[in-house]
Design a protein around this motif. Structure first.
Motif, short mmCIF file in Angstrom:
data_model
loop_
_atom_site.label_atom_id
_atom_site.label_comp_id
_atom_site.label_asym_id
_atom_site.label_seq_id
_atom_site.Cartn_x
_atom_site.Cartn_y
_atom_site.Cartn_z
N GLY A 1 0.80 -1.22 0.00
CA GLY A 1 0.00 0.00 0.00
C GLY A 1 0.83 1.27 0.00
O GLY A 1 0.29 2.36 0.17
N ASN A 2 2.14 1.12 -0.19
CA ASN A 2 3.01 2.29 -0.10
C ASN A 2 4.08 2.29 -1.19
O ASN A 2 5.26 2.49 -0.94
CB ASN A 2 3.71 2.32 1.27
CG ASN A 2 2.74 2.50 2.41
OD1 ASN A 2 2.28 3.58 2.69
ND2 ASN A 2 2.41 1.38 3.05
N PHE B 1 -3.32 -8.90 -0.22
CA PHE B 1 -2.88 -7.51 -0.33
C PHE B 1 -2.10 -7.20 -1.61
O PHE B 1 -1.77 -6.04 -1.85
CB PHE B 1 -2.04 -7.11 0.91
CG PHE B 1 -0.96 -8.09 1.28
CD1 PHE B 1 0.25 -8.11 0.63
CD2 PHE B 1 -1.17 -9.00 2.31
CE1 PHE B 1 1.24 -9.00 0.98
CE2 PHE B 1 -0.19 -9.90 2.67
CZ PHE B 1 1.03 -9.90 2.01
#
Length: 650
Positions: free
Chosen positions: A246-247, A493
């Motif tokens: 997510g980064n 994810f």
């Protein structure tokens, strides 16, 4: 780089007998450290540490191991290199209230000083390097085993008859009288499925591989103990992957390339430190060419580079390495081997790899390690770049294949795959002849295999699996399930199939296959290898990169190409990736046929009790008859059989 061994028996033991046993354990891995050896025992506490040394830093007696900390509290037997030991040394000196006295300039001494100052947990988090060590704390009577973040250095440990045994290789555990060596049939199934036995498992029951990035602390393990505590992670690749999902870096590609070049330059520079001759493997591909280019940019003279090629031109890429070496100005050595050269090393593989291992590129890897050791003691490699920057062909073709096959109902795809697989090799080769395709049958069967995949995750599993259902060939299931998938949670994810495959490979294929192959081949030749791409700072940076900086329009390693492009022109490295292939199928039906037949005799298979003799013989007969080629499946079986033969004869 060295070999370590030892045991922990809190009940205590006779000092002389324990020292003799520890010495035999260390001598079993003498190839990992031919320059020096040492043993230290505390009979009352029940701890014995042994060491074999390959002298690379601080060649003086000050680097001798097992080594004790200045206070005498800690003793260590250590294998590896701490690349930031100079920085740590300066930090220790700044933190000390008085001038620190150093016996020598080894990283082992710095490591012990760090543990005394900060403790084991904080020390591990500060280290940049590759290592495996056993640390004894005399104050708390605690043994700590630890392994580096990416799993470059191996460490086996086992609980046998209530005694904890440990060592760099399995052969180091065997000289101890408590060692039992009961083969786990489940681990055999895993080797057939993946060509290696994934950590934490080993071929033996109650013997494990310490997982990368973990430590295991043992205190008060009593006589007759049946369980050990779980290892504790101090760094987790899976956690970094999850956090990075997510980064991703949202930066300009030019800026990202400059950051990557800076990180790699620093990693390469640190790994070039050596008190003995140093060089590098050079295949002429992007990975090794990048490492060599950054080495040459920092070197005072020509870097020594090494490559191995085959006289069979279909498998020979040595000329690509020669072109890159000439452009960079390295001192290049090339070994062109014949099939006979390669075949001659095969009987040594079971001893070299120590447990069943069947990645056939183990052969050229062992050959180049031996060649390189004739000239240098340390060599840098490009391992790890494929998994981090998107280099394998399975990543590059994923989106195209998956998007096209998804339009066809699964039931139809599977019927087509069944029909392709029903045809003999001769028919498939005939169909491919007008297209000028080489190895048509193998390629068409591989395509049929992925055509039948339900989704992206099954596509990946089919591609990495040597034998999809090994229990069709085995008689017993054993303790360890063969179909474990440590990558299942990653799909939660990571949504891009390419990123999921890269993450799974970094977690499994890299430490369980690639790094095992590199470590055993190199250390079998008393050669230290270092992999700058596996510096954890480079790993963490790579995992935060968005997919489009790695793979775009069927081309991989895009950011790495930008770095290399500053040193090497595109025309020298732009070519399809082929890997370290060997013609194992032709060898099994040709010059290796008699050897394989000896290992696969029906009566032998029945007596040993691991394989279904009829199923294996059917597979073998299909291959030698030419009806259908099974090179990798049979290689997995014969490598287990060759290992078992060695096991029974030692």
């Amino acid at each position: 780089m060295c070999g370590i061994a030892g045991f922990f028996d809190p009940a205590g033991f006779n000092a002389d007998e324990a020292a003799a046993t520890a010495n035999r354990m260390a001598n079993a891995i003498r190839h990992r450290g031919p320059d020096d050896s040492g043993v230290w025992v505390d009979a009352e506490a029940g701890i014995a540490l042994a060491h074999r040394r390959l002298s690379v830093l601080d060649l003086s007696p000050s680097g001798h191991q097992p080594m004790h900390s200045r206070s005498g509290r800690y003793a260590i037997t250590y294998n590896g290199e701490i690349y930031n030991h100079h920085d740590l040394k300066k930090e220790l000196e700044r933190a000390s209230s008085s001038a620190m006295q150093w016996a020598g300039h080894s990283d082992t001494e710095v490591l012990l000083a760090c543990v005394e100052r900060w403790g084991i947990e904080d020390t591990l988090k500060r280290l940049t390097g590759m290592f495996a060590f056993a640390l004894w704390d005399r104050a708390s009577r605690t043994l700590t085993l630890a392994r580096d973040r990416m799993g470059e250095k191996p460490l086996y440990y086992g609980l046998q008859n209530g005694i904890v045994l440990f060592g760099s290789e399995l052969k180091a555990l065997k000289p101890h009288p408590a060692f039992q060596g009961v083969i786990d049939s489940g681990a055999v199934a895993m080797q057939l499925r993946y060509s290696s036995i994934p950590a934490p498992h080993s071929i033996y029951r109650r013997v494990w591989k310490l997982m990368p990035g973990t430590r295991l602390s043992l205190h008060g393990v009593g006589t007759g103990a049946t369980e050990l505590p779980e290892p504790i992670p101090y760094w987790s690749l899976r956690a970094v992957i999850a956090e990075a999902a997510g980064n991703s870096f949202i930066v300009d590609e030019v800026e990202a390339a400059l950051q990557l070049e800076g990180l790699l330059t620093d990693a390469v520079g640190r790994q070039m430190e050596s008190d003995v001759p140093l060089g590098a493997f050079l295949s002429g591909g992007i990975d090794s060419s990048t490492i060599v280019a950054l080495m040459q940019a920092q070197a005072r003279g020509p870097v020594k580079t090494f490559t191995v090629g085959f006289q069979e031109q279909a498998f020979n890429e040595a000329h690509h390495a020669k072109d890159v070496a000439r452009h960079l100005g390295t001192d290049h050595t090339e070994l062109l081997v014949t099939a006979q050269d390669a075949l001659a090393i095969i009987p040594e593989l079971p001893e070299l790899y120590d447990e069943p291992f069947s990645d056939s590129s183990q052969i050229p890897t062992a050959l180049i390690a031996r060649l390189t050791r004739h000239h240098v003691t340390v060599a840098l490699s490009g391992d790890g770049a494929d998994e981090l920057f998107g280099g394998y062909n399975r990543y590059l073709a994923a989106s195209s294949i998956l998007s096209k096959t998804a339009r066809i109902p699964l039931s139809i795809r599977r019927r087509v795959a069944d029909k392709v697989n029903a045809l003999p090799d001769t028919a498939l080769d005939f169909l491919g002849r007008p297209l000028g395709m080489a190895e048509t049958a193998l390629k068409m069967r591989k395509f049929a295999n992925v055509l039948a995949a339900r989704d992206a995750d099954e596509y990946y599993q089919r591609l990495i699996t040597t034998i999809r259902n090994p229990y069709h060939l085995l008689k017993a299931r054993g303790d360890t399930p063969a179909n474990q998938n440590p990558c299942l949670a990653i799909s939660d994810f990571l949504h891009d199939p390419e990123l999921r495959m890269m993450a799974c490979d970094a977690l499994t294929y890299l430490p369980n296959d690639i790094l095992v192959k590199l470590d055993r081949a190199s250390m079998g030749a008393s050669l230290e290898t270092r992999a700058p791409f596996l510096d954890h700072r480079v790993v963490e940076f790579a995992l935060h990169l968005p997919l489009y900086m790695k793979i775009r329009r069927g081309r991989g390693k895009l950011l790495l190409r930008k770095v290399l492009g500053r040193y090497v022109p595109d025309e020298l490295i732009e070519r399809p990736k082929t890997g370290f292939a060997v013609p194992i199928g032709n060898w099994l039906s040709g010059p290796l046929k008699e050897w394989a037949e000896h290992l696969l005799r029906a009566g032998r298979l029945r007596n040993e009790g691991f394989f279904d003799a009829e199923a294996v013989r059917a597979l073998w007969q299909e291959h030698v008859s030419g009806r259908r080629s099974h090179p990798h499946q049979l290689w997995a079986i014969v490598m287990f059989q060759a290992w078992l033969e060695r096991e029974q004869n030692t």
